[in-house]
Structures are given as C-alpha cells and as structure tokens.
Motif scaffolding. Structure first.
Motif, PDB file in Angstrom:
ATOM      1  N   GLY A  54       0.844  -1.081   0.116  1.00  0.00           N
ATOM      2  CA  GLY A  54       0.093   0.003   0.033  1.00  0.00           C
ATOM      3  C   GLY A  54       0.746   1.269   0.065  1.00  0.00           C
ATOM      4  N   GLY A  55       0.305   2.400  -0.494  1.00  0.00           N
ATOM      5  CA  GLY A  55       0.899   3.370  -0.491  1.00  0.00           C
ATOM      6  C   GLY A  55       0.605   4.286   0.509  1.00  0.00           C
ATOM      7  N   TRP A  56       0.992   5.586   0.442  1.00  0.00           N
ATOM      8  CA  TRP A  56       0.603   6.576   1.730  1.00  0.00           C
ATOM      9  C   TRP A  56       0.490   7.860   1.257  1.00  0.00           C
ATOM     10  CZ3 TRP A  56       3.263  11.230   2.699  1.00  0.00           C
ATOM     11  CH2 TRP A  56       4.446  11.198   2.230  1.00  0.00           C
ATOM     12  N   ILE A  57       0.356   8.204  -0.235  1.00  0.00           N
ATOM     13  CA  ILE A  57       0.439   9.271  -0.703  1.00  0.00           C
ATOM     14  C   ILE A  57      -0.142   9.375  -2.122  1.00  0.00           C
ATOM     15  CG2 ILE A  57       2.628   9.775  -1.495  1.00  0.00           C
ATOM     16  CD1 ILE A  57       2.427  12.827  -1.031  1.00  0.00           C
ATOM     17  N   ALA A  58      -1.324  10.127  -2.550  1.00  0.00           N
ATOM     18  CA  ALA A  58      -1.792   9.763  -4.053  1.00  0.00           C
ATOM     19  C   ALA A  58      -0.721  10.236  -4.782  1.00  0.00           C
ATOM     20  CB  ALA A  58      -2.920  10.298  -4.187  1.00  0.00           C
ATOM     21  N   GLY A  59      -0.541   9.814  -6.101  1.00  0.00           N
ATOM     22  CA  GLY A  59       0.243  10.132  -7.146  1.00  0.00           C
ATOM     23  C   GLY A  59       1.687   9.763  -7.107  1.00  0.00           C
ATOM     24  N   ARG A  60       2.843  10.479  -7.400  1.00  0.00           N
ATOM     25  CA  ARG A  60       4.028  10.141  -7.475  1.00  0.00           C
ATOM     26  C   ARG A  60       4.499  10.057  -6.181  1.00  0.00           C
ATOM     27  NH1 ARG A  60       9.059  12.932  -8.494  1.00  0.00           N
ATOM     28  NH2 ARG A  60      10.505  11.539  -9.778  1.00  0.00           N
ATOM     29  N   ASP A  61       5.034   8.898  -5.418  1.00  0.00           N
ATOM     30  CA  ASP A  61       5.652   8.726  -4.074  1.00  0.00           C
ATOM     31  C   ASP A  61       7.132   8.975  -4.310  1.00  0.00           C
ATOM     32  OD1 ASP A  61       6.402   8.301  -1.563  1.00  0.00           O
ATOM     33  OD2 ASP A  61       5.569   6.379  -1.576  1.00  0.00           O
ATOM     34  N   PRO A  62       7.608  10.298  -3.779  1.00  0.00           N
ATOM     35  CA  PRO A  62       8.999  10.549  -4.056  1.00  0.00           C
ATOM     36  C   PRO A  62      10.014   9.609  -3.092  1.00  0.00           C
ATOM     37  CG  PRO A  62       7.968  12.112  -2.758  1.00  0.00           C
ATOM     38  CD  PRO A  62       6.915  11.412  -3.361  1.00  0.00           C
ATOM     39  N   GLY A  63       9.181   9.064  -1.933  1.00  0.00           N
ATOM     40  CA  GLY A  63      10.014   8.139  -0.916  1.00  0.00           C
ATOM     41  C   GLY A  63      10.267   6.753  -1.523  1.00  0.00           C
ATOM     42  N   ARG A  64       9.550   6.492  -2.684  1.00  0.00           N
ATOM     43  CA  ARG A  64       9.863   5.273  -3.276  1.00  0.00           C
ATOM     44  C   ARG A  64      10.881   5.095  -4.497  1.00  0.00           C
ATOM     45  NH1 ARG A  64       6.740   0.732  -2.540  1.00  0.00           N
ATOM     46  NH2 ARG A  64       4.848   1.022  -1.201  1.00  0.00           N
ATOM     47  N   LEU A  65      11.498   6.483  -4.921  1.00  0.00           N
ATOM     48  CA  LEU A  65      12.415   6.442  -5.862  1.00  0.00           C
ATOM     49  C   LEU A  65      13.793   5.786  -5.088  1.00  0.00           C
ATOM     50  CD1 LEU A  65      11.843  10.015  -7.169  1.00  0.00           C
ATOM     51  CD2 LEU A  65      11.515   7.683  -8.420  1.00  0.00           C
ATOM     52  N   ALA A  70      20.688  15.208 -15.535  1.00  0.00           N
ATOM     53  CA  ALA A  70      19.422  14.565 -16.050  1.00  0.00           C
ATOM     54  C   ALA A  70      18.712  13.956 -15.160  1.00  0.00           C
ATOM     55  CB  ALA A  70      19.558  14.076 -17.460  1.00  0.00           C
ATOM     56  N   VAL A  71      19.290  12.957 -14.425  1.00  0.00           N
ATOM     57  CA  VAL A  71      18.623  12.103 -13.578  1.00  0.00           C
ATOM     58  C   VAL A  71      17.941  12.864 -12.440  1.00  0.00           C
ATOM     59  CG1 VAL A  71      18.847  10.304 -11.766  1.00  0.00           C
ATOM     60  CG2 VAL A  71      19.900   9.940 -14.208  1.00  0.00           C
ATOM     61  N   GLU A  72      18.622  13.905 -11.842  1.00  0.00           N
ATOM     62  CA  GLU A  72      18.195  14.732 -10.607  1.00  0.00           C
ATOM     63  C   GLU A  72      17.257  15.500 -11.250  1.00  0.00           C
ATOM     64  OE1 GLU A  72      21.621  16.751  -8.702  1.00  0.00           O
ATOM     65  OE2 GLU A  72      22.102  14.728  -7.996  1.00  0.00           O
ATOM     66  N   ALA A  73      16.914  16.219 -12.287  1.00  0.00           N
ATOM     67  CA  ALA A  73      15.921  17.175 -12.696  1.00  0.00           C
ATOM     68  C   ALA A  73      14.765  16.049 -12.909  1.00  0.00           C
ATOM     69  CB  ALA A  73      16.218  17.442 -14.276  1.00  0.00           C
ATOM     70  N   ALA A  74      14.788  14.781 -13.379  1.00  0.00           N
ATOM     71  CA  ALA A  74      13.845  13.752 -13.670  1.00  0.00           C
ATOM     72  C   ALA A  74      13.484  13.426 -12.147  1.00  0.00           C
ATOM     73  CB  ALA A  74      14.286  12.553 -14.256  1.00  0.00           C
ATOM     74  N   ARG A  75      14.127  13.278 -11.181  1.00  0.00           N
ATOM     75  CA  ARG A  75      13.667  13.143  -9.532  1.00  0.00           C
ATOM     76  C   ARG A  75      12.857  14.363  -9.273  1.00  0.00           C
ATOM     77  NH1 ARG A  75      18.313  10.780  -5.976  1.00  0.00           N
ATOM     78  NH2 ARG A  75      16.589   9.596  -5.090  1.00  0.00           N
ATOM     79  N   PHE A  76      12.928  15.415  -9.742  1.00  0.00           N
ATOM     80  CA  PHE A  76      11.988  16.355  -9.340  1.00  0.00           C
ATOM     81  C   PHE A  76      10.778  16.238 -10.139  1.00  0.00           C
ATOM     82  CE2 PHE A  76      16.016  18.913  -8.816  1.00  0.00           C
ATOM     83  CZ  PHE A  76      15.838  19.101  -7.193  1.00  0.00           C
ATOM     84  N   GLY A  77      10.569  15.358 -10.864  1.00  0.00           N
ATOM     85  CA  GLY A  77       9.236  15.080 -11.664  1.00  0.00           C
ATOM     86  C   GLY A  77       9.262  15.781 -12.993  1.00  0.00           C
ATOM     87  N   ALA A  78      10.162  16.282 -13.676  1.00  0.00           N
ATOM     88  CA  ALA A  78      10.233  16.785 -14.852  1.00  0.00           C
ATOM     89  C   ALA A  78      10.628  15.809 -16.097  1.00  0.00           C
ATOM     90  CB  ALA A  78      11.080  17.917 -14.806  1.00  0.00           C
ATOM     91  N   ALA A  79      10.069  16.113 -17.353  1.00  0.00           N
ATOM     92  CA  ALA A  79      10.383  15.394 -18.301  1.00  0.00           C
ATOM     93  C   ALA A  79      11.811  15.802 -18.950  1.00  0.00           C
ATOM     94  CB  ALA A  79       9.400  15.310 -19.562  1.00  0.00           C
TER      95      ALA A  79
END
Length: 410
Positions: free
Chosen positions: A215-226, A278-287
């Motif tokens: 189960g998750g704890w937050i709707a949408g993208r869960d940054p804690g799971r990256l 590039a990877v860090e920008a993607a971790r912020f949620g950007a394409a």
C-alpha cells in the motif's frame, strides 16, 4: 440569482433518489446534450446546453428559480464545481457526486490508481500533459476536443507508451481499447474519452502484471519510493562515474536551482555526460531529454536512469544539429558545446538556460549570446574546495564560471 443550485454527477447509472428529486423540482437544467435528453427533466424546465461553463454560470446567476447542473462523473474533481463557486458568480451549490471518470477508467483497466498522476489536457497547453506522460510511468489524461488520444500520441513521438483509451464511459457506446502509442494516431476516437498512459519501470500493465507492491501513503508520485539516497546534487560516484568537466556536485546544485525543473516541464540536458543532472531533474518530476554525442555516455545515462527509477529520453547526436527535431524545452542545461550550442538553445526560447565556462573569454562569449537574444544574464564565479576531514587538508579545488539566462516575463 437562482434560489438553489444543485450539481449532479452522472456516471451512466440511474439517478439516485436525491438527484431525481432535485431534477424534478428544477426550473433550469444545464448539461451536455446527453444529459438534457434524460427523461427525468421536467418538460417545462429551461434547458441550457453546457458548452462554456463560465457562460452557463452567468446565466444561472441571473435565473430566478431552482437550477440543476448535470456533469459526467464527479463534478468536484476537475469539474464544474470550481467554476460555479468562483467569486465572480456568487453561487453556492449543493453537490450530488458520482463515480469519477478517472476511477471508472482504472476500474475498466483493472488497475489501482492511487499511484497515478492525473492531468487535464487542453489544446492550448497539451504539451504540459504530454511532458507528464514522458516523466511518469502511470498517468491518467482527461482529454478534450483537439487534445485527445491521437494528439497525445503524436506529441510523445518516439517515447513508447501503452494507451488504455476509455471512450464514452457509462453509456451504451462505451469502448475500452489498449494500443501502443505508435498506433493511436491511426484511429478516430469518440469524445468524451479518458486515456491511461503507462510505461517505464515500476508500473503495472493492463494485463495486471505486478508493479508497485504493497500500500501507498500518498496519492500520485511517491518520492519516497524512488531508488537511491536521499537528497540531490549527489556526488558523482553516486552515478557510477568520475565527474567530468563541469559536472561537480556544487555546480550541478547551482544549475538545478536556477532551472527549477518541475512537473509538466521539459528539460534539455545537452552534453549530459554522466547523466547526473538529467537524472536529478527527472527526480523532481520533470520530463528530460538527455543529449550526448558519445554513444557510450548515452548507454551509461540509460543505465543510471533505470537504476534511479526515472524516465529519460536519451538522444545520441551532436548539438546543435541534433536539437532541430526535439520538442520545445521549458529549461535547458548546456553541459558542452559552448556559445554555438547556447545560441541554438536560446533560439528555441526556453524560460531559462544554464551553462558553464572554464575561462573568462568563454564566459563572455556565452553571456553575449544570451544577452543578444533577450535573456537577462547572470554570471557567478564558483569555487569549491573539497577537504579531507581527517587532516583538514585540501583534497581538490574546482573553479568555474556559472552562466544563467532567464527570459523576462511580460
């Protein structure tokens, strides 16, 4: 002003008792054509075709009597309730909700949706919805005329995704189709429709293959799971390589701070090198589109992105020529190529551009290019000294010119 305004959600099932009672007492009913054809609407009630919700709200505000607004799904979720409650209309509403079209679409696909991004696509800003589909593995798109499945697929271009297209949910003409994105533009799709766009690591497919477990704890993208350590501007060894020129963590932190990548943005990382930025920008949620002329670098960036569980499009080619066919960026990091590449990027009018230079002459050339194209230019000399904390002796020193250009807002 209307004596009472009731907003009723409709998901194709029979109206509830409360909804039937409100409709039966209405002197004005607003809705789409299929709503206005419902037999429960009194013959004497004024019917208002719901095209522009803003215009309908003005009409309702002037109405003397009892008004009902019919809307598909849950009218409080990206629906008409927000417009009706806007201060300029002064309407207080009662809401009778129904199952949202998003929940219905995922139910038809047999997939959970607490981990999905939900976006609304309009023709005027469709690219932002597409950027979310580029960056996230599970996205639900509420489409509109001119911004439907075909347009989404065309703007995604070579980025491969699977589309679950749910047409006219809750009606006798309901249809659910699963196609890869390269086939979607070959078909005509009926409005209204909802599109589930899936693909990439850590996602379930429509056949039910397991993705995010538990189960998750937050709707949408869960940054804690990256995957990966907490924080950003991580040391270069976190990306499996020694830092190249202009890839130090301190410089990268300053670059990302000035770019401010966010959900809905498209970031170009030109001369991506290790792929750290590039990877860090993607971790912020950007394409992110990462470009490099070195095929080995492109392969490493692809592996690093997979390791960190983010979506990247990696393009092998030499800038500025390779940039011609890329979609429009919101922000750009130029990691190599100097003033000619910065000029080519500035000609595409992103909101912000960052670059670096090793010498003052190079910095002046880059700054001049940005200024000539109307950007407000900032230049900072960054000096970073890495210390050995055992002996408190200098281990390494880096000195770099950081240049950033920001396009003035009107």
């Amino acid at each position: 002003m209307a004596d009472r305004v009731t907003v009723i959600g409709w998901d194709g099932s029979p109206l509830t008792g409360a909804a039937r009672s409100a409709v039966g007492a209405a002197t004005l009913v607003a809705g789409a054509a299929h709503h206005l054809a419902l037999p429960e609407i009194p013959p004497s009630a004024e019917r208002v075709r719901l095209g522009s919700v803003d215009l309908a709200a003005r009409h309702i505000a002037r109405h003397r009597g009892t008004a009902v607004v019919l809307a598909d799904g849950d009218p409080g979720f990206f629906g008409v309730v927000r417009t009706l409650r806007a201060p300029e209309h002064g309407l207080e509403v009662e809401v009778v909700p129904a199952v949202s079209s998003v929940a219905t679409a995922f139910a038809r696909a047999g997939m959970p949706w607490d981990d999905a991004q939900v976006v609304v696509a309009h023709s005027r800003d469709l690219r932002r919805a597409v950027n979310v589909c580029r960056a996230h593995p599970k996205v639900c798109v509420l489409t509109s005329p001119g911004a439907g499945p075909a347009e989404l697929a065309l703007l995604l271009g070579p980025v491969h995704r699977t589309f679950v297209i749910c047409e006219q949910l809750g009606t006798a003409r309901e249809r659910v189709t699963v196609l890869t994105s390269d086939k979607v533009a070959d078909h005509a799709w009926r409005d209204p429709n909802v599109v589930i766009v899936i693909g990439g690591p850590g996602v379930e497919d429509p056949a039910g293959a397991p993705g995010r477990s538990g189960g998750g704890w937050i709707a949408g993208r869960d940054p804690g799971r990256l995957p990966g350590p907490r924080g950003w501007a991580l040391p270069a060894d976190a990306y499996g390589s020694a830092p190249g020129e202009g890839e130090g963590a301190e410089l990268r932190a300053a670059q990302l701070a000035r770019l401010g990548p966010r959900v809905g943005d498209l970031v170009w990382d030109i001369g991506t090198g290790s792929g750290a930025a590039a990877v860090e920008a993607a971790r912020f949620g950007a394409a992110v589109i990462a470009v490099d002329r070195d095929a080995d670098a492109c392969a490493r960036v692809t592996a690093v992105a997979r390791h960190y569980g983010v979506q990247l499009q990696v393009v092998h080619g030499t800038a500025p020529v390779v940039l011609e066919d890329l979609p429009e960026p919101d922000v750009v990091r130029v990691g190599g190529g100097g003033a000619p590449v910065v000029a080519a990027c500035a000609d595409r009018r992103p909101e912000a551009i960052v670059a670096h230079a090793a010498t003052r002459d190079e910095a002046e050339a880059v700054g001049r290019v940005l200024a000539e194209r109307g950007y407000a230019v900032e230049c900072t000399l960054l000096q970073a000294v890495e210390l050995d904390t055992a002996a408190w002796a200098e281990r390494e020193r880096a000195v770099t010119f950081l240049l950033s250009g920001r396009r003035p807002h009107p």
